[in-house]
Design an enzyme around this catalytic site. Structure first.
Site, PDB file in Angstrom:
ATOM      1  N   LYS A  44     129.517  28.647 -24.202  1.00  0.00           N
ATOM      2  CA  LYS A  44     129.945  29.337 -23.002  1.00  0.00           C
ATOM      3  C   LYS A  44     128.700  29.849 -22.272  1.00  0.00           C
ATOM      4  CE  LYS A  44     132.610  33.221 -21.635  1.00  0.00           C
ATOM      5  NZ  LYS A  44     133.318  34.441 -21.886  1.00  0.00           N
ATOM      6  N   CYS A  89     138.638  42.633 -25.518  1.00  0.00           N
ATOM      7  CA  CYS A  89     139.060  41.651 -24.517  1.00  0.00           C
ATOM      8  C   CYS A  89     138.589  40.267 -24.986  1.00  0.00           C
ATOM      9  CB  CYS A  89     138.441  41.978 -23.156  1.00  0.00           C
ATOM     10  SG  CYS A  89     138.354  40.538 -22.069  1.00  0.00           S
ATOM     11  N   CYS A 107     140.648  45.825 -18.850  1.00  0.00           N
ATOM     12  CA  CYS A 107     139.302  45.268 -19.015  1.00  0.00           C
ATOM     13  C   CYS A 107     138.647  45.189 -17.644  1.00  0.00           C
ATOM     14  CB  CYS A 107     139.317  43.890 -19.652  1.00  0.00           C
ATOM     15  SG  CYS A 107     137.663  43.136 -19.615  1.00  0.00           S
ATOM     16  N   LYS A 137     125.061  35.526 -19.889  1.00  0.00           N
ATOM     17  CA  LYS A 137     123.757  36.148 -19.705  1.00  0.00           C
ATOM     18  C   LYS A 137     123.110  36.467 -21.045  1.00  0.00           C
ATOM     19  CE  LYS A 137     123.261  38.520 -15.333  1.00  0.00           C
ATOM     20  NZ  LYS A 137     123.360  39.838 -14.694  1.00  0.00           N
ATOM     21  N   CYS A 155     137.442  41.664 -16.552  1.00  0.00           N
ATOM     22  CA  CYS A 155     138.510  40.795 -16.037  1.00  0.00           C
ATOM     23  C   CYS A 155     139.212  41.410 -14.839  1.00  0.00           C
ATOM     24  CB  CYS A 155     139.577  40.539 -17.094  1.00  0.00           C
ATOM     25  SG  CYS A 155     139.012  39.663 -18.541  1.00  0.00           S
ATOM     26  N   HIS A 163     135.637  38.975 -22.513  1.00  0.00           N
ATOM     27  CA  HIS A 163     134.391  39.729 -22.378  1.00  0.00           C
ATOM     28  C   HIS A 163     133.915  40.361 -23.673  1.00  0.00           C
ATOM     29  CE1 HIS A 163     135.727  39.301 -18.197  1.00  0.00           C
ATOM     30  NE2 HIS A 163     134.433  39.258 -17.953  1.00  0.00           N
ATOM     31  N   HIS A 170     130.731  28.732 -10.517  1.00  0.00           N
ATOM     32  CA  HIS A 170     131.215  28.975  -9.146  1.00  0.00           C
ATOM     33  C   HIS A 170     130.973  27.745  -8.280  1.00  0.00           C
ATOM     34  CE1 HIS A 170     129.804  33.138 -10.502  1.00  0.00           C
ATOM     35  NE2 HIS A 170     131.115  33.202 -10.507  1.00  0.00           N
ATOM     36  N   HIS A 187     126.574  31.180 -10.297  1.00  0.00           N
ATOM     37  CA  HIS A 187     126.108  30.203 -11.277  1.00  0.00           C
ATOM     38  C   HIS A 187     126.854  28.899 -11.024  1.00  0.00           C
ATOM     39  CE1 HIS A 187     129.804  30.861 -13.488  1.00  0.00           C
ATOM     40  NE2 HIS A 187     129.511  32.137 -13.685  1.00  0.00           N
TER      41      HIS A 187
HETATM   42  N1  MSP Z   1     137.287  37.387  -7.840  1.00  0.00           N
HETATM   43  C1  MSP Z   1     138.145  36.657  -8.711  1.00  0.00           C
HETATM   44  C2  MSP Z   1     138.925  35.617  -7.947  1.00  0.00           C
HETATM   45  C3  MSP Z   1     139.782  36.139  -6.839  1.00  0.00           C
HETATM   46  S1  MSP Z   1     140.564  34.841  -5.992  1.00  0.00           S
HETATM   47  C4  MSP Z   1     141.714  35.585  -5.037  1.00  0.00           C
HETATM   48  C5  MSP Z   1     137.301  35.943  -9.770  1.00  0.00           C
HETATM   49  N2  MSP Z   1     136.026  35.746  -9.460  1.00  0.00           N
HETATM   50  S2  MSP Z   1     134.950  35.029 -10.431  1.00  0.00           S
HETATM   51  O1  MSP Z   1     133.676  35.228  -9.772  1.00  0.00           O
HETATM   52  O2  MSP Z   1     135.065  35.492 -11.763  1.00  0.00           O
HETATM   53  O3  MSP Z   1     135.255  33.522 -10.330  1.00  0.00           O
HETATM   54  C6  MSP Z   1     136.158  32.839 -11.193  1.00  0.00           C
HETATM   55  C7  MSP Z   1     136.114  31.365 -10.827  1.00  0.00           C
HETATM   56  O4  MSP Z   1     134.765  30.843 -10.964  1.00  0.00           O
HETATM   57  C8  MSP Z   1     136.913  30.432 -11.724  1.00  0.00           C
HETATM   58  O5  MSP Z   1     138.275  30.427 -11.448  1.00  0.00           O
HETATM   59  C9  MSP Z   1     136.257  29.120 -11.380  1.00  0.00           C
HETATM   60  O6  MSP Z   1     136.646  28.715 -10.098  1.00  0.00           O
HETATM   61  C10 MSP Z   1     134.791  29.488 -11.362  1.00  0.00           C
HETATM   62  N3  MSP Z   1     134.151  29.376 -12.681  1.00  0.00           N
HETATM   63  C11 MSP Z   1     133.409  30.346 -13.264  1.00  0.00           C
HETATM   64  N4  MSP Z   1     132.890  29.883 -14.434  1.00  0.00           N
HETATM   65  C12 MSP Z   1     133.289  28.615 -14.661  1.00  0.00           C
HETATM   66  C13 MSP Z   1     133.073  27.679 -15.690  1.00  0.00           C
HETATM   67  N5  MSP Z   1     132.284  27.912 -16.736  1.00  0.00           N
HETATM   68  N6  MSP Z   1     133.722  26.490 -15.599  1.00  0.00           N
HETATM   69  C14 MSP Z   1     134.523  26.206 -14.525  1.00  0.00           C
HETATM   70  N7  MSP Z   1     134.728  27.084 -13.544  1.00  0.00           N
HETATM   71  C15 MSP Z   1     134.123  28.295 -13.561  1.00  0.00           C
HETATM   72  O7  MSP Z   1     137.837  35.567 -10.790  1.00  0.00           O
END
Ligand code: MSP
Length: 516
Positions: free
Chosen positions: A298, A143, A126, A301, A129, A146, A21, A18
């Protein structure tokens, strides 16, 4: 020239990407492109985090084996990054045998050193997380992220002696001359990390006895590696820890780990501790940006408000999507986005201000100068002011990108474009065309050079729009590939050179786009 090794988190593949990322990935790409322009030896890493309970669950729900599920989902990430013009140098998957071998090697080093021991783990976990929570961290027993109850775990696990590193980490964080020194930014986050670190550290469980979807521990294959330890090691396995010492030496330590604040603790405390334990240098800088909401909520889904990168690209194009995501709020802060404010900004900044400026300038060069760059005459005050503003962009970009202030860099470009539009209104080239050809030459030359420098400045953020802009102006950006041999300076254009024959709108206004 210095190297620049920048990383995004590796993303969980339980769902397709999304724009959360995309946000981190775009920011990393802008920096990678900017520093490549500076001539630095850039390595830009992104990838996917494919092990652990969360992925095993999602695969089971999809009725697939975890590996087949991962193979399928990773495609969506690669497609999204291609759509957004992300120029990563390497895409790591934690199911790559190369990564798995690096994880085993790393853990064996820690084990041999005595930093890993076996013990009983009991706690609340969790799966969303992929982390443990203490009772007091839960909100109404759920959590906080979540909003689901954690599972109770009680098993024999291997532990990493994290507690042993509290003092070392505190010193590393607070003492710039310390050999393990690393920076955590922005300041508010740094203070949070320090505050929590001062409260003390407990050892952490680094394996699972009951979960098979993970990398078996080298010293006890009946257990699999905890997904976060597996994941963090991606930053070194990708550059050859374990199988390519030359590349590893060339890029490690990372110059910048980028992520959002949700996962800062893992990067700012656990990762440096693991590295120090393994005798490897710590990363230079860890930066946690904010979280953004969509129209005040936030993204989730269940609320049905998750925005996918493809939706934005379809509406605004890849370049504008990149621009809009980074313009809306400061990188270090939390923010909010909405399609409506994106559309407004698109029309105002890109369609009107920038697009029109290019169109006006090129049409006048065609109408009055037969499509050729005119010779500039003597420079007057407004010409000098615009020249200085355009050339002044580059020191501003340098500071802003170093500080990760993307919105500051883009606002500076916007200001120059606005000034150039005012300059056209004030100098009235259509009047000069009849009354003063020498002055006309100066004005149009000034506009063409301003536009060329604006295109150079925008390239890291909007690479293909900047290149289309340059093509219409009849120039190549950064000839030779970097700014080393050809720095973006004023006066590079020679009178008599041609601009393109057919100017086309760079950013069609949104209503018009919809009508087509
Ligand atoms: N797999 C772990 C990270 C391991 S790194 C060694 C993880 N993955 S995640 O898919 O949940 O991605 C988290 C990251 O996605 C956040 O740290 C950020 O970079 C990005 N973001 C996800 N949602 C976001 C927002 N709503 N706003 C800003 N960044 C967001 O955690």
């Amino acid at each position: 020239m210095a190297k620049f090794y920048v990383t995004t988190p590796i993303y969980y593949i339980n769902d397709v990407p999304h724009i959360g990322h995309a946000y981190t990935t775009i920011a990393a790409d802008v920096l990678a492109r900017y520093y490549r322009r500076q001539g630095r030896d850039v390595f830009f890493l992104t990838g996917t985090d494919e092990h652990g309970a969360k992925i095993a669950e999602a695969a089971a729900q999809a009725g697939k084996s975890p590996q087949a599920f991962a193979d399928e989902m990773v495609v969506a990430f690669k497609e999204a990054w291609q759509l957004l013009n992300i120029s990563y140098d390497y895409f790591i998957r934690t199911t790559d045998p190369r990564h798995e071998a690096a994880v085993r090697k790393f853990l064996q080093v820690l084990y041999d050193k005595g930093d890993i021991y076996k013990g009983l783990y009991e706690g609340l976990y969790c799966v969303g997380c992929e982390r443990f929570y203490s009772e007091d961290e839960l909100v109404d027993g759920l959590c906080p992220l979540h909003l689901r109850p954690p599972v109770h775990y009680a098993e024999e696990n291997y532990f990493f002696r994290l507690s042993k590193y509290q003092e070392v980490l505190l010193r590393a964080l607070t003492t710039p001359t310390d050999p393990w020194h690393y920076r955590v930014e922005p300041l508010a986050r740094y203070n949070e990390v320090l505050g929590k670190l001062r409260l003390g550290l407990s050892d952490i469980s680094i394996s699972r006895a009951t979960l098979t979807w993970g990398i078996p521990l080298p010293f006890d294959p009946t257990q699999t590696t905890y997904v976060w330890v597996d994941a963090l090691i991606n930053y070194i396995s990708a550059i050859g820890y374990g199988d390519d010492p030359a590349t590893f030496q060339r890029y490690w330590p990372a110059d910048l780990h980028l992520m959002a604040k949700d996962i800062l603790w893992f990067h700012a405390v656990i990762w440096p501790a693991l590295l120090i334990a393994a005798g490897l240098p710590t990363p230079r800088r860890i930066y946690a940006h904010g979280f953004f909401t969509v129209e005040g909520q936030k993204m989730s889904k269940s609320l049905g408000n998750v925005i996918r990168p493809a939706q934005l690209v379809e509406r605004f194009g890849a370049d504008a999507t990149r621009y809009l995501m980074l313009s809306e709020f400061p990188f270090g802060a939390d923010g909010d986005i909405s399609l409506e404010s994106f559309a407004k900004r698109y029309n105002a900044d890109l369609a009107n201000d920038l697009g029109n400026l290019l169109n006006r300038a090129l049409s006048m060069v065609h109408r009055y100068c037969d499509g050729q760059v005119p010779a500039p005459g003597p420079e007057e005050e407004p010409d000098r002011a615009l020249r200085e503003a355009a050339t002044g962009l580059f020191p501003t970009l340098e500071r802003a990108f170093e500080a990760l202030e993307f919105h500051v860099a883009l606002e500076a470009v916007r200001q120059v474009v606005a000034q150039a539009n005012r300059y056209v209104d004030a100098t009235q080239p259509w009047v000069l065309a009849r009354s003063d050809r020498v002055r006309l030459g100066t004005v149009l030359y000034t506009l063409l050079e301003t536009l060329r420098l604006v295109a150079e400045a925008l390239w890291p953020v909007m690479p293909s729009a900047a290149e289309r802009m340059a093509a219409q102006l009849g120039v190549t950006l950064a000839p030779g590939g970097t700014w080393l041999a050809s720095p973006p300076r004023w006066g590079a254009r020679r009178p008599g050179e041609r601009v393109t024959t057919q100017p086309t709108p760079l950013f069609p206004r949104l209503e018009e786009r919809a009508r087509r």
